[in-house]
Design an enzyme around this catalytic site. Sequence first.
Site, PDB file in Angstrom:
ATOM      1  CE  LYS A  88      21.888  76.976  40.449  1.00 50.28           C
ATOM      2  NZ  LYS A  88      22.823  75.893  40.815  1.00 50.28           N
TER       3      LYS A  88
ATOM      4  CG  ASP B 241      25.797  75.895  42.531  1.00 49.68           C
ATOM      5  OD1 ASP B 241      26.282  76.558  41.584  1.00 49.68           O
ATOM      6  OD2 ASP B 241      25.106  74.881  42.341  1.00 49.68           O
TER       7      ASP B 241
ATOM      8  CG  ASP C 179      23.140  91.036  49.568  1.00 47.59           C
ATOM      9  OD1 ASP C 179      24.024  91.396  50.362  1.00 47.59           O
ATOM     10  OD2 ASP C 179      21.923  91.087  49.832  1.00 47.59           O
TER      11      ASP C 179
ATOM     12  CG  ASP D 155      27.327  89.793  53.695  1.00 44.50           C
ATOM     13  OD1 ASP D 155      27.861  90.875  53.364  1.00 44.50           O
ATOM     14  OD2 ASP D 155      26.269  89.730  54.348  1.00 44.50           O
TER      15      ASP D 155
END
Length: 359
Positions: free
Chosen positions: A191, A223, A247, A251
Amino acid sequence: MEKNIALIRGDGIGPEIVNQAVLVLDRAAEIYGHSFHYSDVDMGGNAIDKWGEPLPEAQLQKCLNSDSVLLGAVGGPKWNDVPGPMRPEKGLLKLRAAMEVYSNNRPAKIWPQLADASPLKPEIVARGIDFMIVRELTGGIYFGTHETKQTDGQTVATDILTYSETEIRRIGRIGFETARKRGKKLSSVEKSNVLDSSRLWRKIMHELSEEYPDVELTDMLVDNCAMQIVKDPSQFDVIVTENMFGDILSDEASMITGSIGTIPSSSLGGTTRGLYEPIHGSAPDIAGMDIANPIGTILAAAMMLRYSFDMAKEADSIEKAVSDTLDAGFRTADILPPSGDLRKIGCRQMGAEICRRVR
Ligand code: NAD
């Protein structure tokens, strides 16, 4: 070959799924002439109940003395109100830090037999999903200073995100090396439009890329990456990213491949001793019901054989046994489509079906 394996059965469905993985490991040992010796380690909620802390030193030592560690999962609602430093998950963070496993590697690969379980449109799935997320595991915001205090009459909470050049360089190298062994495409996710730590991340990744001219490096903001994973996952080969972004993205990546119950992960550092676990948690909602999917843990055990014990053909035979079991139509509840002539079975039977196909 003789190997010592530390077993952390953990909480919730942890003991059920680890038991099945041990049966499969023993079957592979019997066929290929190995001896696996297991030592049980208390970690997580059960360790809090028994010893008053999530990972007592003596339990940690058993892991550090082993050739590798196989973990089910830890945590659950019973320990939700335990104070921060004593929470079950703290045991896991302590274990990762003590084992110095700074690289978490998660495959996001769709099993053709489970393509229907993906929530993505069939035309997106048809383009293929097969990438690896390399996530930094022992730095960043999860390991920074955490503080909650009263300031100007209100409660203020702070979490510090820090990365050093050394931490970025060693995980970046694993990203490049992994890409080199696969499709030679590396997406570095950060980012850098907002965070200093991400700007340093991008700079180091570009420095490293000069050593890997055969790998195509792409910078991607986190993003945008989250969107691209659902829009066109076929574009990815290897993603390397920091702890918290990894993380969340891993997922998301697990969901698009179908069930969270089928995906393994490995965590490695500078030695062959690794920590192997399924990516899911302790699933307290289904604990003790014999309906959990043990495939993620069984495949984690196969990864252990491949990456820590250099037993590629043994790992291949376990992975093939999983594939053959799915081909035979056996499914646990989480991967059973609403209609069709597939056979719904429980955790123990899934373990047994896979076991008898290891050859
Ligand atoms: P979870 O992964 O445990 O469960 C999410 C959902 O997926 C649940 O509906 C569960 O039933 C289902 N599920 C998970 N694994 C499954 C399996 N093998 N077979 C079938 N269904 C499965 O996530 P959660 O509910 O957010 O967390 C539960 C506990 O686990 C929490 O205490 C959390 O902190 C802990 N946790 C531990 C780890 C770990 O030990 N590495 C990782 C994540 C969460």
